[in-house]
Design an enzyme around this catalytic site. Structure first.
Site, PDB file in Angstrom:
ATOM      1  N   ARG A 157       0.785  -1.104   0.118  1.00 54.87           N
ATOM      2  CA  ARG A 157       0.042  -0.057  -0.024  1.00 54.87           C
ATOM      3  C   ARG A 157       0.892   1.098  -0.012  1.00 54.87           C
ATOM      4  NH1 ARG A 157      -2.764   0.690   5.074  1.00 54.87           N
ATOM      5  NH2 ARG A 157      -1.179   2.535   5.172  1.00 54.87           N
ATOM      6  N   GLU A 176       5.080   6.644   1.696  1.00 53.94           N
ATOM      7  CA  GLU A 176       5.254   5.631   2.351  1.00 53.94           C
ATOM      8  C   GLU A 176       5.387   4.492   1.904  1.00 53.94           C
ATOM      9  OE1 GLU A 176       5.684   3.042   6.061  1.00 53.94           O
ATOM     10  OE2 GLU A 176       4.226   3.476   6.462  1.00 53.94           O
ATOM     11  N   ASN A 178       4.214   1.003   2.359  1.00 57.56           N
ATOM     12  CA  ASN A 178       4.295  -0.111   3.018  1.00 57.56           C
ATOM     13  C   ASN A 178       4.513  -2.040   2.162  1.00 57.56           C
ATOM     14  OD1 ASN A 178       3.199   0.948   6.199  1.00 57.56           O
ATOM     15  ND2 ASN A 178       2.257   1.860   4.305  1.00 57.56           N
ATOM     16  N   SER A 183      -2.598  -2.656   6.006  1.00 60.06           N
ATOM     17  CA  SER A 183      -3.965  -3.078   6.445  1.00 60.06           C
ATOM     18  C   SER A 183      -5.208  -2.418   6.126  1.00 60.06           C
ATOM     19  CB  SER A 183      -3.778  -3.162   7.975  1.00 60.06           C
ATOM     20  OG  SER A 183      -3.533  -2.638   8.539  1.00 60.06           O
ATOM     21  N   LYS A 337      12.341   2.231   5.447  1.00 58.91           N
ATOM     22  CA  LYS A 337      12.410   4.021   5.184  1.00 58.91           C
ATOM     23  C   LYS A 337      13.675   4.411   4.324  1.00 58.91           C
ATOM     24  CE  LYS A 337       8.829   5.070   7.753  1.00 58.91           C
ATOM     25  NZ  LYS A 337       8.149   3.151   7.992  1.00 58.91           N
ATOM     26  N   LYS A 396      12.812   9.543  10.520  1.00 57.10           N
ATOM     27  CA  LYS A 396      12.342   8.768  10.648  1.00 57.10           C
ATOM     28  C   LYS A 396      13.359   7.411  10.694  1.00 57.10           C
ATOM     29  CE  LYS A 396       8.198   9.682   7.244  1.00 57.10           C
ATOM     30  NZ  LYS A 396       7.725   8.952   6.336  1.00 57.10           N
ATOM     31  N   GLU A 400       8.027   0.359  11.188  1.00 57.02           N
ATOM     32  CA  GLU A 400       6.785   0.933  10.762  1.00 57.02           C
ATOM     33  C   GLU A 400       5.191   0.661  12.053  1.00 57.02           C
ATOM     34  OE1 GLU A 400       5.858   0.852   8.078  1.00 57.02           O
ATOM     35  OE2 GLU A 400       8.542   0.476   7.204  1.00 57.02           O
ATOM     36  N   GLY A 401       4.322   0.918  11.696  1.00 57.61           N
ATOM     37  CA  GLY A 401       3.051   0.898  12.708  1.00 57.61           C
ATOM     38  C   GLY A 401       2.820   2.257  13.321  1.00 57.61           C
ATOM     39  N   ARG A 482      -7.834   7.484   5.317  1.00 59.31           N
ATOM     40  CA  ARG A 482      -7.265   7.109   6.722  1.00 59.31           C
ATOM     41  C   ARG A 482      -7.006   8.711   7.166  1.00 59.31           C
ATOM     42  NH1 ARG A 482      -2.057   4.617   8.330  1.00 59.31           N
ATOM     43  NH2 ARG A 482      -1.356   5.538   6.168  1.00 59.31           N
TER      44      ARG A 482
HETATM   45  P1  ADP Z   1       4.774   4.263  10.116  1.00 61.21           P
HETATM   46  O1  ADP Z   1       6.110   3.059   9.081  1.00 61.21           O
HETATM   47  O2  ADP Z   1       5.307   4.251  11.471  1.00 61.21           O
HETATM   48  O3  ADP Z   1       3.520   3.980   9.399  1.00 61.21           O
HETATM   49  P2  ADP Z   1       5.459   6.872   8.184  1.00 61.21           P
HETATM   50  O4  ADP Z   1       6.278   6.835   7.422  1.00 61.21           O
HETATM   51  O5  ADP Z   1       3.591   5.918   7.354  1.00 61.21           O
HETATM   52  O6  ADP Z   1       5.664   5.745   9.044  1.00 61.21           O
HETATM   53  O7  ADP Z   1       4.324   7.390   9.155  1.00 61.21           O
HETATM   54  C1  ADP Z   1       3.827   7.923  10.311  1.00 61.21           C
HETATM   55  C2  ADP Z   1       3.026   8.889  10.039  1.00 61.21           C
HETATM   56  O8  ADP Z   1       3.749  10.322  10.437  1.00 61.21           O
HETATM   57  C3  ADP Z   1       2.422   8.920   9.137  1.00 61.21           C
HETATM   58  O9  ADP Z   1       0.808   8.723   8.957  1.00 61.21           O
HETATM   59  C4  ADP Z   1       1.644  10.960   8.609  1.00 61.21           C
HETATM   60  O10 ADP Z   1       0.513  10.913   9.224  1.00 61.21           O
HETATM   61  C5  ADP Z   1       2.607  11.258   9.745  1.00 61.21           C
HETATM   62  N1  ADP Z   1       3.777  11.692   8.728  1.00 61.21           N
HETATM   63  C6  ADP Z   1       5.323  10.837   7.889  1.00 61.21           C
HETATM   64  N2  ADP Z   1       6.034  11.186   6.885  1.00 61.21           N
HETATM   65  C7  ADP Z   1       5.196  12.741   7.126  1.00 61.21           C
HETATM   66  C8  ADP Z   1       5.755  13.813   5.952  1.00 61.21           C
HETATM   67  N3  ADP Z   1       6.804  13.551   5.281  1.00 61.21           N
HETATM   68  N4  ADP Z   1       4.831  14.705   6.540  1.00 61.21           N
HETATM   69  C9  ADP Z   1       4.057  14.511   7.446  1.00 61.21           C
HETATM   70  N5  ADP Z   1       3.536  13.627   7.762  1.00 61.21           N
HETATM   71  C10 ADP Z   1       4.191  12.496   8.159  1.00 61.21           C
HETATM   72 MG    MG Z   2       2.653   4.630   7.418  1.00 57.07          MG
END
Ligand code: ADP
Ligand code: MG
Length: 506
Positions: A157, A176, A178, A183, A337, A396, A400-401, A482
């Site tokens: 996803r 990102e 996944n 899910s 990442k 970052k 994940e999660g 979401r």
């Molecule tokens: P995870 O693997 O924990 O889901 P993500 O990269 O999806 O990691 O980051 C988690 C959340 O953080 C995202 O769902 C988003 O709400 C916020 N986020 C992540 N990257 C960014 C970004 N570059 N700018 C703004 N918000 C972000």
């Molecule tokens: Mg995410």
């Protein structure tokens, strides 16, 4: 734009080209996104009236989750959190997200097969991040022994935000991708009906009929079914590898049910069960409780807390087996990442997808700034920049999660502390995306009904199957929206921050 779409079938990219009407201009697009439902949002009486109807609709449609207190029983369950109203999604950006998905599938598959790229990219990360190092150790061991799996199944996803750059135009930018346990393909399939009901109750049948039908769980199941078929043993089962605490079981059951409908048997087992009861035969076929396993579908195994010593052993056994793992360990690593950041380096996509310039351009258009924190001049420069202007970036780790990223003051403090240590190479730095907030109500059990400023994240599900060198399936299979209140910088639905939503295409 999409009023003429029939409700009875899933959306396809072609659907977005079907309308001849002109697109909304960019300034008015921003306005349209934030002003949607303005006649309803502040009508307290109406909101109080429709919210309990929405909750009952969610329960009726099966938008369900087990409770925190009782995550392994279905005696008492609740609804999964969701928005009262669907959120605006620009048609052009939804179209773009769908049309780039097959290229993302290809890219993930290419990366997973490119040992040199994975080794180079993760070399410094595995020195400082134990979790990635453990995954990498299994990857290397399986390579050394020789990969017995010949069918590969990817279910991913790709997640995006609508970033408002300085020119005030919303742009689709990837958060990102996944590649393991992506899910909510099940519950999102059922959320559309809830929002249709809400809009109908609010006297908006025309708007209700515009909501796109969406069924990722079916597409995901078709991918699993294809992999199962190519494995070639009609007695073999599909094993969902599940968590110890199974709150999100209904989302998984949606996929499971689609498989039962196709006469494919499904079992659910934990790492612990695999450790205690699974074995490999001489041909490296995987057996558990008297069943041969054709496909292992991981809904677990993506964070350190999923593993103890025995679970790592179980994971190794699964990876050594001939069963189709979704994902195999290489594909899990392709979703880190660090890999995402390396892919954004100039020339990298061209190298990996050498004869596909259109795909390269499409993919690159969705990237925002991603920066390495290697112990070199470039890394030093980025650390200094982020400390000077922390609100421009997100820091970052390889996790994940949800709930792991660092922002603002915290980002600055952490970077200041580790700036001279190789620990910094376990993180990447990313430009912070700035979506425009819109008002909505987030419905969550035992929470007061209050209006919130929210931002949304759009995910597109991709499925592919490869047999040897041949890609026999490569599809996009639906979307997930979401939405979270802006006071939370981070976090998904399972983390208790975001809620399920439905795109209202404008
Ligand atoms: P995870 O693997 O924990 O889901 P993500 O990269 O999806 O990691 O980051 C988690 C959340 O953080 C995202 O769902 C988003 O709400 C916020 N986020 C992540 N990257 C960014 C970004 N570059 N700018 C703004 N918000 C972000
Ligand atoms: Mg995410």
């Amino acid at each position: 734009m999409l009023e003429r779409l029939p409700r009875s079938r899933a959306v396809t990219v072609g659907d977005f080209h079907s309308s001849g009407s002109s697109r909304i201009g960019t300034t008015s697009l921003a306005f349209a996104m934030t002003a949607l439902w303005k006649d309803i949002l502040h009508n307290d009486q109406l909101i109080q009236n429709v919210a309990p109807i929405a909750v009952d609709a969610a329960l009726l449609e099966g938008v369900l989750m087990r409770t925190k207190d009782d995550p392994n029983a279905s005696d008492v369950v609740s609804y999964a959190p969701f928005t009262l109203l669907p959120s605006a999604v620009p048609s052009s950006l939804l179209e773009q997200a769908y049309s780039v998905q097959q290229d993302f599938n290809l890219l993930v598959d290419e990366v997973s097969r490119n040992t040199e790229f994975l080794e180079c990219t993760l070399a410094s990360t595995v020195k400082v991040d134990d979790f990635t190092a453990q995954l990498f150790k299994i990857y290397k061991q399986v390579l050394k022994e020789g990969v017995t799996q010949s069918v590969f199944l990817g279910i991913n996803r790709s997640d995006y935000m609508f970033d408002y750059g300085s020119d005030g135009t919303p742009a689709l930018k990837q958060v990102e991708i996944n590649t393991i346990a992506a899910s909510f393909g099940g519950l999102t399939s059922r959320t559309t009906a809830v929002h249709r009901r809400v809009l109908n109750v609010l006297g908006k049948p025309k708007e209700a009929s515009k909501l796109l039908t969406n069924n990722p769980s079916k597409g995901i199941a078709l991918g699993i079914a294809k992999a199962w078929e190519l494995y070639g043993s009609d007695r073999a089962v599909v094993m969902f590898l599940v968590e110890e605490a199974q709150r999100n079981i209904f989302d998984q059951r949606c996929v499971e049910n689609e498989l039962w409908l196709r006469n494919i048997r499904v079992i659910r087992r934990r790492f612990k069960d695999v450790f205690e009861k699974a074995s490999l035969d001489n041909d490296k076929r995987l057996h558990i409780d008297g069943e041969e396993v054709a496909v292992v579908y991981y809904r677990e195994g993506y964070v350190p807390k999923n593993y103890n010593k025995q679970n790592w052993e179980a994971r190794l056994m699964l990876e050594r087996s001939r069963a189709v793992k979704c994902p195999d360990i290489a594909t899990q690593l392709a979703g880190t990442k660090k890999v995402q950041q390396e892919l954004s380096r100039p020339g990298m996509l061209e190298k990996l997808l050498h004869n596909k310039p259109d795909a390269v351009a499409q993919l690159r258009a969705t990237f925002t700034g991603l920066y390495s924190l290697e112990m070199d001049e470039e890394g030093d420069k980025m650390v200094a920049m982020a400390i000077a202007d922390p609100d421009r970036f997100v820091l970052k780790p390889q996790r994940e999660g949800g709930g792991n990223n660092l922002y603002g003051v915290e980002l600055k403090q952490v970077l200041e502390k580790m700036k001279d240590s190789s620990e910094r190479t376990s993180y990447i730095l990313m430009d912070k995306l700035k979506p425009l907030p819109a008002l909505n109500y987030l419905l969550r059990a035992h929470s007061p009904l209050k209006i919130s400023e929210c931002v949304s994240e759009l995910g597109i599900f991709g499925v592919y199957v490869r047999q040897g060198q041949d890609l026999v399936m490569n599809k996009h299979v639906g979307h997930l929206l979401r939405t979270k209140a802006i006071e939370h910088a981070d976090g998904g639905v399972a983390a208790g921050v975001a809620v399920l939503d439905t795109p209202y295409v404008i």
